[in-house]
Design an enzyme around this catalytic site. Sequence first.
Site, short mmCIF file in Angstrom:
data_model
loop_
_atom_site.label_atom_id
_atom_site.label_comp_id
_atom_site.label_asym_id
_atom_site.label_seq_id
_atom_site.Cartn_x
_atom_site.Cartn_y
_atom_site.Cartn_z
N ASN A 9 -4.24 29.35 9.44
CA ASN A 9 -5.42 29.84 8.71
C ASN A 9 -6.43 28.70 8.66
OD1 ASN A 9 -7.28 30.77 6.88
ND2 ASN A 9 -5.90 30.74 5.11
N LYS A 11 -9.39 28.70 7.57
CA LYS A 11 -10.27 28.79 6.39
C LYS A 11 -11.73 28.52 6.77
CE LYS A 11 -6.44 27.46 3.47
NZ LYS A 11 -5.97 26.97 2.20
N HIS A 95 -5.15 36.71 0.36
CA HIS A 95 -4.88 35.27 0.23
C HIS A 95 -5.19 34.83 -1.21
CE1 HIS A 95 -5.23 30.93 0.73
NE2 HIS A 95 -4.49 31.07 1.82
N GLU A 97 -6.70 32.42 -2.38
CA GLU A 97 -8.09 31.99 -2.62
C GLU A 97 -9.00 33.20 -2.83
OE1 GLU A 97 -8.31 29.49 0.85
OE2 GLU A 97 -6.88 28.13 -0.11
N GLU A 167 3.31 32.79 -0.57
CA GLU A 167 2.60 31.53 -0.70
C GLU A 167 2.47 31.17 -2.18
OE1 GLU A 167 0.04 30.67 2.95
OE2 GLU A 167 -1.18 31.90 1.63
N GLY A 173 -2.26 23.79 -0.26
CA GLY A 173 -3.23 22.70 -0.17
C GLY A 173 -2.93 21.55 -1.11
N SER A 213 1.67 24.13 2.09
CA SER A 213 1.94 22.75 2.50
C SER A 213 3.04 22.62 3.55
CB SER A 213 2.25 21.88 1.27
OG SER A 213 1.13 21.84 0.41
C1 PEP Z 1 -2.86 28.65 3.13
O1 PEP Z 1 -4.02 28.46 2.80
O2 PEP Z 1 -2.49 29.78 3.44
C2 PEP Z 1 -1.96 27.50 3.14
C3 PEP Z 1 -0.68 27.73 3.21
O3 PEP Z 1 -2.52 26.27 3.07
P1 PEP Z 1 -1.76 24.84 3.20
O4 PEP Z 1 -0.84 24.93 4.38
O5 PEP Z 1 -2.85 23.84 3.39
O6 PEP Z 1 -1.00 24.63 1.93
#
Ligand code: PEP
Length: 252
Positions: A9, A11, A95, A97, A167, A173, A213
């Site tokens: 992703n 973003k 997601h 976000e 997630e 992040g 992460s």
């Molecule tokens: C995400 O935004 O879906 C995500 C998993 O981000 P990160 O890998 O940076 O934690």
Amino acid sequence: MRRPLVAGNWKLHKTIAEAVALADELKEGIADVTDVDIVVAPVFTALAAVGKALEGSSIALAGQNCYPEAKGAFTGEVSPSLLKDAGCRYVIVGHSERRRIFTESDAFINLKVKAVTAEGLNAILCVGETLEERNDEKTFDILTDQIKNGLQGISAEMMRQVIIAYEPVWAIGTGRNATPAQAQEVHCFLRRLLGEICGANTADQLRILYGGSVKADNADELLSQRDIDGALVGGASLRAADFLPIVRHRLK
Ligand code: PEP
């Protein structure tokens, strides 16, 4: 046997030229990978160019979001059919976000899952609890609501086009991933819950990705868990040197 899937992703990152350069590197880096589904989700403006760059490779294109209507007076929005037109086979939906910053509800996310699957695309439905919810021991309740409401009215047939991404919000992040045991516990719970919703057979086929992460150095441990079928990767998907080892790690 569920086929592993690793999705990046991107973003709100990368110009068209930068996105194409990364796509070129990935294409070269996975040329010999045949046992993993690989997906990248660039910004909307780079979709067509990245799709062109990926021609001839097995890497599939995803939209990061969509609006559930096909067309109309919805300024600033993009429909599943337009994403398909741009070359997408997947769309990320719900997601964290989008849930947090854009206050998207489970009901709205459900409309998106329906619109994406109706268009013949695959929906990657993201679910996950916040740190506060985990500390209050509400993780399973929150996930139950997100899954049941997000998948309301989706037939067992349509479920073949659904991928779940667990997630935990506190892991996105932050550099703090769920431990393999924490992730496996939730994935196992989700698969059982999905079995109640769409039947054990369908749930058994359904891919449940872990996101939060994921990096080259923790991918193997996380993705070798029994119910973890791949990863949704944010930060570590922005450089080929970080993403390729995740794709290429030894998957079951
Ligand atoms: C995400 O935004 O879906 C995500 C998993 O981000 P990160 O890998 O940076 O934690």
